[in-house]
Enzyme design. Structure first.
Site, PDB file in Angstrom:
ATOM      1  N   ASN A  15       0.867  -1.186   0.000  1.00 35.34           N
ATOM      2  CA  ASN A  15       0.000   0.000   0.000  1.00 35.34           C
ATOM      3  C   ASN A  15       0.897   1.227   0.000  1.00 35.34           C
ATOM      4  OD1 ASN A  15      -1.884   2.013   0.473  1.00 35.34           O
ATOM      5  ND2 ASN A  15      -2.002   1.606   2.677  1.00 35.34           N
ATOM      6  N   TRP A  16       0.971   1.871  -1.158  1.00 37.81           N
ATOM      7  CA  TRP A  16       1.916   2.989  -1.273  1.00 37.81           C
ATOM      8  C   TRP A  16       1.378   4.286  -0.674  1.00 37.81           C
ATOM      9  CZ3 TRP A  16       3.561   2.242  -7.132  1.00 37.81           C
ATOM     10  CH2 TRP A  16       4.285   1.045  -7.232  1.00 37.81           C
ATOM     11  N   LYS A  17       0.149   4.277  -0.262  1.00 35.37           N
ATOM     12  CA  LYS A  17      -0.471   5.506   0.270  1.00 35.37           C
ATOM     13  C   LYS A  17      -0.289   6.642  -0.754  1.00 35.37           C
ATOM     14  CE  LYS A  17       0.761   3.768   4.783  1.00 35.37           C
ATOM     15  NZ  LYS A  17       0.528   3.905   6.181  1.00 35.37           N
ATOM     16  N   HIS A 105      -9.314   1.668   5.242  1.00 37.44           N
ATOM     17  CA  HIS A 105      -7.996   1.829   5.882  1.00 37.44           C
ATOM     18  C   HIS A 105      -8.145   2.790   7.062  1.00 37.44           C
ATOM     19  CE1 HIS A 105      -3.797   2.849   6.524  1.00 37.44           C
ATOM     20  NE2 HIS A 105      -3.490   1.769   5.834  1.00 37.44           N
ATOM     21  N   GLU A 107      -6.383   5.123   8.123  1.00 41.33           N
ATOM     22  CA  GLU A 107      -6.101   6.535   7.836  1.00 41.33           C
ATOM     23  C   GLU A 107      -7.334   7.212   7.258  1.00 41.33           C
ATOM     24  OE1 GLU A 107      -2.586   5.879   5.493  1.00 41.33           O
ATOM     25  OE2 GLU A 107      -1.477   5.342   7.307  1.00 41.33           O
ATOM     26  N   GLU A 177      -4.987  -4.448  11.166  1.00 43.69           N
ATOM     27  CA  GLU A 177      -3.936  -3.442  11.282  1.00 43.69           C
ATOM     28  C   GLU A 177      -4.135  -2.625  12.552  1.00 43.69           C
ATOM     29  OE1 GLU A 177      -2.198  -2.484   7.171  1.00 43.69           O
ATOM     30  OE2 GLU A 177      -3.884  -1.146   7.473  1.00 43.69           O
ATOM     31  N   GLY A 183       2.828   2.755  10.502  1.00 40.52           N
ATOM     32  CA  GLY A 183       3.762   3.845  10.229  1.00 40.52           C
ATOM     33  C   GLY A 183       4.541   4.313  11.442  1.00 40.52           C
ATOM     34  N   SER A 223       3.812  -1.701  10.266  1.00 40.66           N
ATOM     35  CA  SER A 223       5.280  -1.709  10.341  1.00 40.66           C
ATOM     36  C   SER A 223       5.894  -3.068  10.013  1.00 40.66           C
ATOM     37  CB  SER A 223       5.747  -1.212  11.717  1.00 40.66           C
ATOM     38  OG  SER A 223       5.297   0.113  11.926  1.00 40.66           O
ATOM     39  N   GLY A 244       2.827  -0.876   4.254  1.00 42.40           N
ATOM     40  CA  GLY A 244       2.865   0.521   3.833  1.00 42.40           C
ATOM     41  C   GLY A 244       4.287   0.936   3.503  1.00 42.40           C
ATOM     42  N   GLY A 245       4.944   1.589   4.474  1.00 39.83           N
ATOM     43  CA  GLY A 245       6.296   2.113   4.262  1.00 39.83           C
ATOM     44  C   GLY A 245       7.275   1.093   3.690  1.00 39.83           C
TER      45      GLY A 245
HETATM   46  C1  PEP Z   1      -0.553   0.403   5.878  1.00 41.93           C
HETATM   47  O1  PEP Z   1      -0.448   1.399   5.197  1.00 41.93           O
HETATM   48  O2  PEP Z   1      -1.557  -0.321   5.753  1.00 41.93           O
HETATM   49  C2  PEP Z   1       0.506   0.071   6.831  1.00 41.93           C
HETATM   50  C3  PEP Z   1       0.411  -1.011   7.547  1.00 41.93           C
HETATM   51  O3  PEP Z   1       1.558   0.947   6.911  1.00 41.93           O
HETATM   52  P1  PEP Z   1       3.013   0.641   7.535  1.00 41.93           P
HETATM   53  O4  PEP Z   1       3.469  -0.673   6.995  1.00 41.93           O
HETATM   54  O5  PEP Z   1       3.861   1.788   7.070  1.00 41.93           O
HETATM   55  O6  PEP Z   1       2.864   0.587   9.023  1.00 41.93           O
END
Ligand code: PEP
Length: 264
Positions: A15-17, A105, A107, A177, A183, A223, A244-245
């Site tokens: 997930n590149w956001k 999500h 966010e 999550e 993040g 993470s 994500g990251g």
């Molecule tokens: C996400 O964006 O769903 C996520 C889990 O981000 P990260 O891996 O950066 O915590």
């Protein structure tokens, strides 16, 4: 629940956001593809979720190069078309051969007011358009500290799957999550993540059917990094990761996707 003996193929989703423009998106997927091979795709499914602006470019690349990487979106509206400025419909995504759509999500729930009811409408709309929802659920740190984590997550699962048929539930993906792990660099322990994913599967067996619960894929997200993936994926109720990251850099994401190589 009992280990399914590997019957559920893990789904590793990036997930590149709001990162990577369409040109960067092409470069990242080209690099990622050179680091993965047929052996990888035999044992895991892989999806990338660029911002909407990258979808068409990645569709073209994936189809031209016949890459076994699935195209994913990060969100959509529930209506097919209409006066919803700034929104994108499930049908528009399906037309680009999008396979997976992230829905709910944290966010979006946190910053954009997405409610359980909206998430449920999106889940149904994505399914109706022939794609697979990745429905995100998770608790805040406060809820975990208060001992309310399972209630919160189970409430989100119940609401999100309201009115969805057992068969459709079985084909879906739920991403657990914990909000405090997204993040932040903090990851749930493998035991805590397993406990919640198992609770989700038990709830689905109860609200849908045993077959749906057995078939449903449950990802962990929060993470995920190259060095913690194998332990998380080793848990019997964790069937992949929403990353994500750690998915922005193709070298890191390739290591995460190929977690089995590091645990061999
Ligand atoms: C996400 O964006 O769903 C996520 C889990 O981000 P990260 O891996 O950066 O915590």
């Amino acid at each position: 629940m009992a280990d399914n003996g590997g019957a559920r193929k893990p789904l590793m989703s990036g997930n590149w956001k709001m990162n990577h423009n369409h040109l960067q998106a092409i470069q990242v997927v080209q690099k990622l593809a050179t680091r993965l091979n047929d052996k990888t795709y035999d044992v895991v499914d892989v999806s990338v979720h660029p911002p909407f602006t990258g979808l068409r470019s990645l569709q073209t690349l994936i189809e031209a190069d016949k890459l076994p990487i699935a195209l994913g979106a990060q969100n959509c509206h529930w209506e097919e078309s209409g006066a919803y400025t700034g929104e994108v419909s499930p049908q528009m995504l399906a037309k680009l051969n999008v396979v997976y759509v992230v829905v709910g999500h944290s966010e979006r729930r946190q910053h954009l007011g997405e409610t359980d009811e909206m998430v449920n409408k999106k889940v149904k709309a994505v399914l109706a358009a022939g794609m697979t929802p990745i429905m995100c659920v998770g608790e805040s740190m406060e809820e975990r500290q208060e001992g309310d984590a399972q209630d919160k997550v189970q409430g989100q699962v119940r609401a999100g799957l309201e009115g969805v048929s057992d068969e459709q539930v079985g084909g879906m993906v739920i991403a657990y999550e914990p909000i405090w792990a997204i993040g932040t660099g903090e990851t749930a322990t493998a035991d805590d993540a397993q406990e919640m994913c198992e609770a989700i599967r038990v709830l689905v067996a109860d609200t849908s059917s045993d077959d749906a619960a057995e078939a449903l894929r449950i990802q962990y997200g929060g993470s995920v990094k190259p060095d913690n993936t194998a332990e998380l994926m080793d848990q019997p109720d964790i069937d992949g990761a929403l990353v994500g990251g750690g998915s922005l850099d193709p070298d890191d994401f390739a290591k995460i996707v190929q977690f089995q190589a590091s645990s061999d």
